[in-house]
Motif scaffolding. Structure first.
Motif, PDB file in Angstrom:
ATOM      1  N   SER A 139      -8.023   6.883  14.301  1.00 21.98           N
ATOM      2  CA  SER A 139      -7.283   8.353  13.958  1.00 21.98           C
ATOM      3  C   SER A 139      -6.502   7.896  12.611  1.00 21.98           C
ATOM      4  O   SER A 139      -6.104   6.714  12.623  1.00 21.98           O
ATOM      5  CB  SER A 139      -6.070   8.506  14.963  1.00 21.98           C
ATOM      6  N   LEU A 140      -6.651   8.532  11.734  1.00 23.53           N
ATOM      7  CA  LEU A 140      -5.992   8.455  10.393  1.00 23.53           C
ATOM      8  C   LEU A 140      -4.493   8.558  10.338  1.00 23.53           C
ATOM      9  O   LEU A 140      -4.376   9.717  11.083  1.00 23.53           O
ATOM     10  CB  LEU A 140      -6.597   9.464   9.361  1.00 23.53           C
ATOM     11  N   ASN A 141      -3.828   7.770   9.923  1.00 22.76           N
ATOM     12  CA  ASN A 141      -2.475   8.045  10.031  1.00 22.76           C
ATOM     13  C   ASN A 141      -1.934   8.935   8.716  1.00 22.76           C
ATOM     14  O   ASN A 141      -3.012   9.291   7.924  1.00 22.76           O
ATOM     15  CB  ASN A 141      -1.429   6.651   9.911  1.00 22.76           C
ATOM     16  N   ASP A 142      -0.822   8.971   8.375  1.00 27.07           N
ATOM     17  CA  ASP A 142      -0.529   9.952   7.235  1.00 27.07           C
ATOM     18  C   ASP A 142      -1.196   9.275   5.958  1.00 27.07           C
ATOM     19  O   ASP A 142      -1.346   9.982   5.110  1.00 27.07           O
ATOM     20  CB  ASP A 142       1.001  10.128   7.145  1.00 27.07           C
ATOM     21  N   GLY A 144      -3.443   7.347   5.721  1.00 27.79           N
ATOM     22  CA  GLY A 144      -5.046   7.460   5.586  1.00 27.79           C
ATOM     23  C   GLY A 144      -5.525   8.796   5.321  1.00 27.79           C
ATOM     24  O   GLY A 144      -6.546   8.861   4.655  1.00 27.79           O
ATOM     25  N   ARG A 145      -4.900   9.790   5.919  1.00 27.87           N
ATOM     26  CA  ARG A 145      -5.237  11.162   5.416  1.00 27.87           C
ATOM     27  C   ARG A 145      -4.794  11.374   3.963  1.00 27.87           C
ATOM     28  O   ARG A 145      -5.514  12.381   3.512  1.00 27.87           O
ATOM     29  CB  ARG A 145      -4.319  12.216   6.363  1.00 27.87           C
ATOM     30  N   ALA A 178      -5.605   3.514   9.200  1.00 27.83           N
ATOM     31  CA  ALA A 178      -6.318   4.104  10.872  1.00 27.83           C
ATOM     32  C   ALA A 178      -6.156   3.115  11.854  1.00 27.83           C
ATOM     33  O   ALA A 178      -6.231   1.703  11.662  1.00 27.83           O
ATOM     34  CB  ALA A 178      -7.531   4.448  10.413  1.00 27.83           C
ATOM     35  N   ASN A 180      -7.038   2.929  16.585  1.00 31.67           N
ATOM     36  CA  ASN A 180      -7.042   3.612  17.843  1.00 31.67           C
ATOM     37  C   ASN A 180      -6.681   2.707  18.865  1.00 31.67           C
ATOM     38  O   ASN A 180      -5.798   1.760  18.770  1.00 31.67           O
ATOM     39  CB  ASN A 180      -8.515   3.945  17.882  1.00 31.67           C
ATOM     40  N   ARG A 184      -5.459  -1.672  16.704  1.00 26.72           N
ATOM     41  CA  ARG A 184      -4.412  -1.206  16.012  1.00 26.72           C
ATOM     42  C   ARG A 184      -4.669  -1.036  14.394  1.00 26.72           C
ATOM     43  O   ARG A 184      -4.342   0.131  13.773  1.00 26.72           O
ATOM     44  CB  ARG A 184      -2.908  -1.892  15.950  1.00 26.72           C
TER      45      ARG A 184
END
Length: 287
Positions: A139-142, A144-145, A178, A180, A184
């Motif tokens: 999952s991308l964090n803020d 990463g996005r 990012a 999962n 981490r």
């Protein structure tokens, strides 16, 4: 871009004594695998491969680090936090020199750990064991996005993986992008001494043949860890992965293994590499 050729250096992190078993189990040498991916993403590029774990490792005659437009790191079978292993410390020294030379770096797995360690961070063995096969729900964090490495990438995706160690402490100048539930830190951007290193813990260069080959090599350890009920169970899993590699459209295998286009479509799984080339390498070609 016409008439200009990217010159890239690939650092194969495997020591000589482990490159043989990798090939013996049907795998592609890590440096060759990376070079193939780079040539797919950047047609016409020139790629040199060296083995920084080896005592006799040197750059090709007449070249220097700053003669390359970019440097890519592969995975490795070594343990980066083993400070007594000269096969490791030689590579850390190389990464430090590359930071100082300000040649943009990118890489997979070992590379994420290298990016952090060479800049002053820390890695350790993952208490959950080896994350293997597919890293689920990365999952991308803020950050990463919003990061150019993930332009055009979904916010949540799967990726090929095989690692026991993980990033434990980020250094100054590092951005976590990012993660999962298993690991981490799945992607980082490290800026250090003016140099840049984009790295992911998973493997955009892998396919199901490479994972099947690694599974053959590590089947006993994975069974002991609990990934498989028995060696026979491991062999059945390997067979399915190999079959899916040979017939990627087999819907029953995709369903049984729980995979989709994240790892089966080359363009999707290698998006981060193409973004690095576009953002970090093409401007150097035009500079």
């Amino acid at each position: 871009m016409a008439g200009k050729t990217a010159r890239l250096l690939v650092l194969d992190g495997y020591p000589k004594e482990h490159r043989g078993p990798l090939a013996d189990n049907g795998g592609t040498l890590a440096g060759d695998l990376y070079a193939r991916m780079l040539k797919e993403c950047e047609p016409g590029c020139e790629v040199d491969i060296v083995f920084p774990a080896d005592t006799d490792c040197t750059l090709p005659s007449g070249t220097a680090l700053d003669g390359y437009h970019g440097i890519c790191w592969t995975g490795s079978s070594l343990t980066i936090h083993d400070e007594s292993d000269t096969r490791v410390t030689r590579q850390i020294a190389f990464a430090k020199a590359a930071y100082e030379a300000r040649v943009p770096m990118f890489g997979s797995c070992w590379a994420a750990q290298m990016a952090v360690t060479a800049a002053g961070g820390k890695c350790a063995k993952n208490p959950k064991g080896r994350e293997f096969g597919l890293a689920r729900k990365i999952s991308l964090n803020d950050a990463g996005r919003a990061h150019p490495m993930f332009g055009g990438k979904k916010a949540v995706f799967d990726g090929f993986t095989s690692h026991e160690d993980e990033v434990q402490e980020l250094p100054d100048g590092a951005a976590l992008l990012a993660g999962n539930d298993f690991t981490r830190v799945q992607a980082v951007d490290v800026t250090h001494k003016g140099g840049s290193f984009w790295a992911v813990q998973y493997h955009p260069e892998y396919d199901f043949n490479e994972v099947a080959s690694l599974c053959r090599w590590r089947r006993e350890g994975l069974t002991k860890q609990g990934n498989f009920a028995s060696l026979e169970d491991a062999d059945q899993f390997i067979g399915k992965m190999q079959a899916l590699h040979e017939a990627p459209g087999a819907s029953y295998l995709r369903w049984q293994l729980g995979v989709d286009d994240d790892v089966l479509e080359t363009r999707i799984k290698q998006q981060e590499v193409r973004n690095w080339l576009a953002v970090k390498i093409h401007p150097r070609l035009n500079g």
